[in-house]
Design an enzyme around this catalytic site. Structure first.
Site, PDB file in Angstrom:
ATOM      1  N   TYR A 110      -4.363  11.660  15.472  1.00  0.00           N
ATOM      2  CA  TYR A 110      -5.324  12.501  16.521  1.00  0.00           C
ATOM      3  C   TYR A 110      -4.749  12.915  17.638  1.00  0.00           C
ATOM      4  O   TYR A 110      -4.901  14.116  18.297  1.00  0.00           O
ATOM      5  CB  TYR A 110      -6.852  11.943  16.504  1.00  0.00           C
ATOM      6  CG  TYR A 110      -7.443  11.627  15.188  1.00  0.00           C
ATOM      7  CD1 TYR A 110      -8.142  12.510  14.729  1.00  0.00           C
ATOM      8  CD2 TYR A 110      -7.725  10.221  14.767  1.00  0.00           C
ATOM      9  CE1 TYR A 110      -8.695  12.301  13.434  1.00  0.00           C
ATOM     10  CE2 TYR A 110      -8.235   9.966  13.668  1.00  0.00           C
ATOM     11  CZ  TYR A 110      -8.850  11.111  12.979  1.00  0.00           C
ATOM     12  OH  TYR A 110      -9.561  10.643  11.677  1.00  0.00           O
ATOM     13  N   ASN A 133     -15.283  19.525   9.709  1.00  0.00           N
ATOM     14  CA  ASN A 133     -14.463  20.495   8.919  1.00  0.00           C
ATOM     15  C   ASN A 133     -15.206  21.032   7.587  1.00  0.00           C
ATOM     16  O   ASN A 133     -15.431  20.346   6.729  1.00  0.00           O
ATOM     17  CB  ASN A 133     -13.012  19.897   8.419  1.00  0.00           C
ATOM     18  CG  ASN A 133     -12.335  20.641   7.675  1.00  0.00           C
ATOM     19  OD1 ASN A 133     -12.382  21.837   7.564  1.00  0.00           O
ATOM     20  ND2 ASN A 133     -11.458  19.808   7.013  1.00  0.00           N
ATOM     21  N   CYS A 141      -7.825  17.727   6.669  1.00  0.00           N
ATOM     22  CA  CYS A 141      -8.193  16.602   7.761  1.00  0.00           C
ATOM     23  C   CYS A 141      -7.569  15.249   7.415  1.00  0.00           C
ATOM     24  O   CYS A 141      -7.645  14.386   8.152  1.00  0.00           O
ATOM     25  CB  CYS A 141      -9.572  16.762   7.837  1.00  0.00           C
ATOM     26  SG  CYS A 141     -10.596  16.622   6.647  1.00  0.00           S
ATOM     27  N   HIS A 142      -7.504  15.163   6.013  1.00  0.00           N
ATOM     28  CA  HIS A 142      -7.166  13.721   5.576  1.00  0.00           C
ATOM     29  C   HIS A 142      -5.669  13.382   6.044  1.00  0.00           C
ATOM     30  O   HIS A 142      -5.359  12.289   5.976  1.00  0.00           O
ATOM     31  CB  HIS A 142      -7.203  13.697   4.066  1.00  0.00           C
ATOM     32  CG  HIS A 142      -6.228  14.691   3.120  1.00  0.00           C
ATOM     33  ND1 HIS A 142      -6.532  16.028   3.186  1.00  0.00           N
ATOM     34  CD2 HIS A 142      -5.066  14.592   2.606  1.00  0.00           C
ATOM     35  CE1 HIS A 142      -5.704  16.581   2.552  1.00  0.00           C
ATOM     36  NE2 HIS A 142      -4.702  15.678   2.091  1.00  0.00           N
ATOM     37  N   GLU A 170      -0.519  12.452  -2.428  1.00  0.00           N
ATOM     38  CA  GLU A 170       0.530  13.627  -1.773  1.00  0.00           C
ATOM     39  C   GLU A 170       1.787  12.485  -1.377  1.00  0.00           C
ATOM     40  O   GLU A 170       2.710  13.150  -0.934  1.00  0.00           O
ATOM     41  CB  GLU A 170       0.004  13.777  -0.441  1.00  0.00           C
ATOM     42  CG  GLU A 170      -1.091  14.842  -0.602  1.00  0.00           C
ATOM     43  CD  GLU A 170      -1.903  15.385   0.524  1.00  0.00           C
ATOM     44  OE1 GLU A 170      -1.167  15.172   1.689  1.00  0.00           O
ATOM     45  OE2 GLU A 170      -2.605  16.528   0.614  1.00  0.00           O
TER      46      GLU A 170
END
Length: 182
Positions: A110, A133, A141-142, A170
């Site tokens: 952040y 979001n 946002c993850h 991912e």
């Protein structure tokens, strides 16, 4: 985001997601809730309760296929998918732009997002913007973590477990070191 014309549910590797559209933009994307009906209801809270469920137009079908592939491990950043940002506050738009630039498998904190915005003291505000979001995972946002690589919050169903699952899919990496799950 009240100008949505239609919405639909679609299956992914992490469960049923929902998507809404208007003309040639995505009006909202919703990660899975506990039930299909819950997923659709949460999407409609963002795009309008009366938005009809219907067959998606071809550009939305293409977006769905790409989101499905991403949630199955494809390295597509989805950054070119058009979003309806008309009712999104300007600060949130800036946060979403920085967040959309994070490639699959990479993360920022952040605080790093705040610094890239030129507002180094705004880490909490970044977190709040990402908590609102309406386009996850198109606005990924993850991929934004708390300081020290901690998971931080996540407003999707399942909270941080969902966030960590998406990062695992991912094969997320912290810096140049091993992946989060190596």
């Amino acid at each position: 985001m009240a100008r949505a014309q239609g919405c639909c549910l679609f299956d992914t590797a992490i469960g049923p997601c929902a998507i809404a559209w208007a003309d040639d933009v995505l009006a909202g994307v919703q990660l899975p809730e506990t039930t299909r009906a819950g997923t659709l209801a949460r999407l409609r809270r963002h795009v309008g309760a009366g938005v009809p469920e219907c067959e998606p137009p071809s550009f939305v079908q293409g977006a769905i296929a790409r989101i499905q592939a991403l949630l199955a491990g494809a390295k597509d950043d989805l950054a070119d998918l058009p979003l309806d940002l008309a009712s999104v506050p300007p600060f949130h738009q800036r946060v979403y732009a920085v967040t959309r630039a994070i490639p699959p498998g990479e993360v920022l904190t952040y605080g790093e997002v705040a610094r890239r915005l030129g507002e180094p003291g705004a880490a909490r505000a970044v977190g709040q913007a990402l908590g609102h979001n309406p386009f996850a995972p198109v606005v990924p946002c993850h991929r934004v973590l708390a300081a020290g690589g901690k998971s931080g919050g996540f407003s999707a169903e399942g909270g941080t477990n969902t966030k960590l699952r998406m990062l695992e899919i991912e094969q997320a990496r912290l810096g140049q070191g091993p992946g989060l799950f190596d």
